[in-house]
Design an enzyme around this catalytic site. Structure first.
Site, PDB file in Angstrom:
ATOM      1  NE  ARG A 260      -3.003   0.347   3.264  1.00 43.95           N
ATOM      2  CZ  ARG A 260      -2.409   0.628   4.422  1.00 43.95           C
ATOM      3  NH1 ARG A 260      -1.787   1.779   4.599  1.00 43.95           N
ATOM      4  NH2 ARG A 260      -2.409  -0.246   5.409  1.00 43.95           N
TER       5      ARG A 260
ATOM      6  CG  ASP B  10      -9.585  15.487 -15.530  1.00 49.31           C
ATOM      7  OD1 ASP B  10      -8.875  14.871 -16.352  1.00 49.31           O
ATOM      8  OD2 ASP B  10     -10.628  15.015 -15.040  1.00 49.31           O
TER       9      ASP B  10
ATOM     10  CE  LYS C 168     -12.236   7.173 -18.564  1.00 47.02           C
ATOM     11  NZ  LYS C 168     -12.598   8.469 -18.030  1.00 47.02           N
TER      12      LYS C 168
ATOM     13  CE1 TYR D 229     -16.667  10.594 -16.104  1.00 45.14           C
ATOM     14  CE2 TYR D 229     -15.739  10.883 -13.906  1.00 45.14           C
ATOM     15  CZ  TYR D 229     -16.350  10.088 -14.857  1.00 45.14           C
ATOM     16  OH  TYR D 229     -16.638   8.782 -14.559  1.00 45.14           O
TER      17      TYR D 229
HETATM   18  C1  PLP Z   1     -13.157   8.938 -16.762  1.00 41.07           C
HETATM   19  C2  PLP Z   1     -12.774  10.280 -16.288  1.00 41.07           C
HETATM   20  C3  PLP Z   1     -12.462  10.527 -14.941  1.00 41.07           C
HETATM   21  C4  PLP Z   1     -12.600   9.462 -13.872  1.00 41.07           C
HETATM   22  O1  PLP Z   1     -11.676   8.441 -14.009  1.00 41.07           O
HETATM   23  P1  PLP Z   1     -11.936   6.895 -13.601  1.00 41.07           P
HETATM   24  O2  PLP Z   1     -10.667   6.252 -13.991  1.00 41.07           O
HETATM   25  O3  PLP Z   1     -13.131   6.448 -14.370  1.00 41.07           O
HETATM   26  O4  PLP Z   1     -12.200   6.884 -12.134  1.00 41.07           O
HETATM   27  C5  PLP Z   1     -12.041  11.797 -14.589  1.00 41.07           C
HETATM   28  N1  PLP Z   1     -11.953  12.790 -15.508  1.00 41.07           N
HETATM   29  C6  PLP Z   1     -12.254  12.597 -16.802  1.00 41.07           C
HETATM   30  C7  PLP Z   1     -12.129  13.729 -17.763  1.00 41.07           C
HETATM   31  C8  PLP Z   1     -12.683  11.352 -17.236  1.00 41.07           C
HETATM   32  O5  PLP Z   1     -13.010  11.177 -18.530  1.00 41.07           O
END
Ligand code: PLP
Length: 386
Positions: A53, A177, A202, A105
């Site tokens: 962890r 982000d 992604k 998001y």
């Molecule tokens: C999918 C997404 C998230 C969240 O990520 P997870 O891996 O699904 O928890 C945050 N920001 C954006 C822009 C996203 O497309």
């Protein structure tokens, strides 16, 4: 410590950052250290790891790679993008205030409004297409500014440098982000951001086979605080998942080039289609964020959204279920093309009124353009739209 790749160009960094041949065996790829704990020769005496962890060698390789490809000093990997967001908000204490982008998001909005509001953190939402819109919400409790660019799903652009200037003027951290752009197209730390966030689920993973999140920072004190939160709250990814993202990163540039190339062709195809009313893609010269996108991004990406001229839910649903190659699914950034209905899928957690006020209609269709043959993709959309 892995080799210093800071002087290399991005394509070299993506392949070499964070990893080096295994000292014992010469294995080129970092092994999956599938272990929860590590032997100690005396209490507290060990080779840098005591419990997975707190740290794991596969995760460390990934964290070093993440830092290098975002031009940062420190990387942290989490069990999801949302877990990484959660860690950033845990830097705050009750009474602190956050100014977040009104268009972002849906899961980030849900975490802020449904989880952290309860703990006494206050969130304001500003339209960050213009950084000046942030100023009216600033007060002495403002600790964090949160933005996303390009935004999910409306592909709006925020001027990172301008928002960083506003953040600095009030002593708040800026978190960007960077999921939609990926580190290959945009590096927010270079424009003054303090924290970069990725849903590595992604583009970084890139193959729709792993859920993982990441934070990258330059400031040692900020890193120490985030590491403490990561270790104390425990939302860490397993070594197998870290390995999958490490492997994905190595082809990011090759995949992104094709995502961008296909994205541009599909944006132009849709724009000239008589049954399509609006196409949202930041590479159009008349997109309101085009100049800023050109300044801070290397290319315009493979994410786009559109609305049909026939604004009926029946027609939207018909198109969504008519594609053959392009799959109707949540998520984005994988090699396969996906189609999505934000209002009922990825952004369903945003109240309808709020969503529509921010420009996200019931009729918006989002596409994550994959790296298949462009002619097959265009043909698929042509037959689906009809
Ligand atoms: C999918 C997404 C998230 C969240 O990520 P997870 O891996 O699904 O928890 C945050 N920001 C954006 C822009 C996203 O497309």
């Amino acid at each position: 410590m892995s080799q210093n790749t800071s002087s290399y160009n991005i394509a070299t960094k993506l392949i070499h950052a964070g990893v080096e041949p295994d000292k014992e065996t010469g294995a080129i790829m970092t092994p999956i250290y599938q272990t929860s704990t590590f032997a100690q020769s005396a209490p507290g005496v060990h080779k840098g790891y005591d419990y997975s962890r707190a740290g794991n060698p596969t995760r460390a390789a990934l964290e070093n790679a993440l830092a290098a490809i975002e031009n940062g000093q420190y990387g942290l990997a989490f069990s999801s993008g949302v877990a990484a967001t959660d860690a950033v908000i845990k830097l705050l204490t009750p009474g602190d205030e956050v100014i977040a982008a009104s268009d972002m998001y849906g899961g980030t909005y849900r975490l802020f409004s449904k989880v952290f509001e309860k703990f006494g953190i206050k969130f304001h939402y500003a339209d960050m297409k213009d950084a000046e819109n942030i100023r009216p919400f600033i007060n002495d409790k403002t600790k964090l500014i949160w933005t996303e660019t390009p935004t999910n799903p409306l592909i709006n652009i925020t001027d990172i440098e301008a928002v960083a200037t506003v953040a600095k003027s009030c002593g708040a951290w800026l978190c960007v982000d960077n999921t939609f752009a990926s580190p290959y197209l945009q590096n927010p730390l270079d424009f003054g951001a303090d924290i970069v966030l990725h849903s590595a689920t992604k583009y970084l993973g890139g193959h729709s086979d792993v859920v993982l999140g990441a934070l990258i920072v330059n400031n040692k004190d900020l890193y120490d605080q985030l590491y403490f939160i990561q270790k104390s709250t425990g939302a860490v990814p397993g070594p197998q998942d870290c390995f999958l993202v490490l492997r994905g990163i190595k082809t990011l540039h090759v995949r992104m080039d094709r995502h961008c190339e296909n994205g541009e062709k599909i944006a132009n195809f849709l724009r000239s289609h008589p049954k399509v009313k609006t196409v949202y893609w930041c590479g159009f010269e008349d997109h309101p964020g085009y100049e800023v996108a050109k300044k801070q991004m290397r290319k315009f990406g493979g994410m786009l959204s559109f609305e049909l001229t026939d604004e009926s839910i029946e027609e939207v649903n018909r198109v969504l279920s008519s594609t053959k190659i392009i799959t109707l699914a949540e998520s984005l950034g994988g090699v396969e093309s996906l189609i999505n209905h934000p209002a009922t899928m990825t952004h369903a957690s945003i109240p309808r009124e709020e969503r529509i006020k921010n420009g996200l209609s019931d009729y918006l269709i989002r596409l994550s353009i994959g790296i298949e043959d462009i002619n097959d993709l265009i043909e698929d959309l042509r037959q689906a739209i009809g």
